[in-house]
Design an enzyme around this catalytic site. Structure first.
Site, PDB file in Angstrom:
ATOM      1  N   CYS A 166      -0.048   4.024   2.491  1.00  0.00           N
ATOM      2  CA  CYS A 166       0.350   3.654   3.857  1.00  0.00           C
ATOM      3  C   CYS A 166       1.775   4.115   4.143  1.00  0.00           C
ATOM      4  O   CYS A 166       2.090   4.554   5.255  1.00  0.00           O
ATOM      5  CB  CYS A 166       0.257   2.138   4.050  1.00  0.00           C
ATOM      6  SG  CYS A 166      -1.405   1.448   3.862  1.00  0.00           S
ATOM      7  N   CYS A 181       0.840  -1.206   0.000  1.00  0.00           N
ATOM      8  CA  CYS A 181       0.000   0.000   0.000  1.00  0.00           C
ATOM      9  C   CYS A 181       0.875   1.257   0.000  1.00  0.00           C
ATOM     10  O   CYS A 181       1.494   1.593   1.016  1.00  0.00           O
ATOM     11  CB  CYS A 181      -0.918  -0.035   1.227  1.00  0.00           C
ATOM     12  SG  CYS A 181      -1.814   1.501   1.534  1.00  0.00           S
TER      13      CYS A 181
END
Length: 334
Positions: free
Chosen positions: A90, A87
């Site tokens: 993230c 991700c």
């Protein structure tokens, strides 16, 4: 910001909310005690309960969720950062959260949860996308935000969270001692580290495996985990012993024929995956179960997912095939 109860069936039950009036009285008492400790710090040194700044950011998994999040949330609000290696947002948000948590100096703790490795927690928090950020205060879940948000917004959210924790639950955080950072654990000063308390049981399990006594090996590993649930060697050994016990009486031809005839049958695919893994066909085993998760629902899907997680334990979390399969599983689940 209003707390809400969240069903944590399969993990733990959340604690009840404290009465606001009682909580405020406890907060005031705790503040007075903290001030008293601070006043004595020059003479007595750091408080025995103080933690280093590094302890404010922790990695949490399903097994340790009750201890590391729910129990801790009675002392300090715990911010949950749901993330994954693949991700990209993230990777932008997580360092910011870590910095702001550290700046809070014990008023907050950050618990980082890898969704690929903790699918059950992701389901129970009903997360639709990552990064996703929650908080837990006195066992109560508060959704904070999803996705990358501006730093100022996060600061305001955290300030509100700290206020809620103090006013509604009487929680003022934990004491931080910057001087404790990097202190060597007592054990490292010892020239010789004594044998662990479970060495004899682990050795007994290995002996049982070598003798073909799979039931005895399983029980020996379970005995270790009953007292030490986080024992890595016992978890790996138990997963391997249980796998061997499952396949020892299987007829491979019958199992594979059943799996070929019933591609949507969870039991048939689980049995075939066990055989795949024992035969060294790791990617085939993982792929079979990921595909089965994709076409099943409810209890059937959960049974397949849990078996896949067990097979991950057999191979080991550091194996790249496990990482790849975790990513594939996340994509079919969410």
């Amino acid at each position: 910001m209003q707390p809400r109860n969240m069903s944590m069936s399969g993990v733990v039950d959340l604690a009840a909310v404290k009465a606001a009036g009682e909580a405020k009285a406890k907060a005031e008492q705790a503040r007075a005690e903290a001030a008293s400790r601070a006043g004595q710090a020059g003479e007595a040194g750091p408080s025995a309960g103080a933690v280093p700044p590094s302890a404010l950011v922790i990695d949490v998994d399903e097994a340790g969720f009750e201890r590391d999040v729910l129990q801790l949330s009675a002392e300090v609000p715990v911010v949950l950062d749901f993330w994954a290696e693949w991700c990209q947002p993230c990777k932008q948000l997580s360092p910011l959260l870590e910095r702001l948590i550290t700046e809070a100096n014990g008023r907050l703790v950050l618990a980082k949860i890898d969704v690929d490795a903790n699918q059950m927690l992701m389901q129970q928090f009903q997360i639709q996308g990552i990064p996703a950020v929650f908080a837990v205060v006195a066992g109560q879940v508060l959704p904070l935000f999803q996705g990358v948000v501006p730093e100022q917004q996060i600061r305001e959210t955290f300030a509100q969270l700290v206020q809620v924790a103090e006013d509604r639950f009487g929680i003022i955080g934990i004491e931080v001692d910057p001087d404790a950072e990097g202190a060597a654990p007592a054990a490292t000063a010892m020239e010789e580290i004594p044998a662990g308390p479970y060495d004899a049981l682990l050795e007994a399990a290995v002996v049982a495996l070598d003798a073909g006594d799979l039931g005895g090996a399983v029980q020996a590993y379970k005995n270790v985990l009953a007292d030490d649930p986080g024992n890595t060697e016992a978890k790996l050994g138990l997963a391997q012993a249980e796998l061997l016990a499952r396949v020892q009486h299987m007829n491979p031809q019958e199992v594979r024929a059943a799996a070929a005839e019933n591609p949507r049958d969870p039991a048939a695919q689980i049995a075939a995956a066990d055989l795949d893994l024992v035969g060294g066909h790791v990617e085939d085993a993982f792929g079979r179960l990921v595909d089965t998760v994709r076409v099943t629902f409810g209890e059937d899907r959960d049974a397949v997912r849990l078996r896949l997680l067990e097979l991950f334990e057999v191979i080991g979390a550091d194996d790249p095939r496990v990482s790849s399969a975790r990513t594939a599983l996340a994509r079919v689940l969410f």
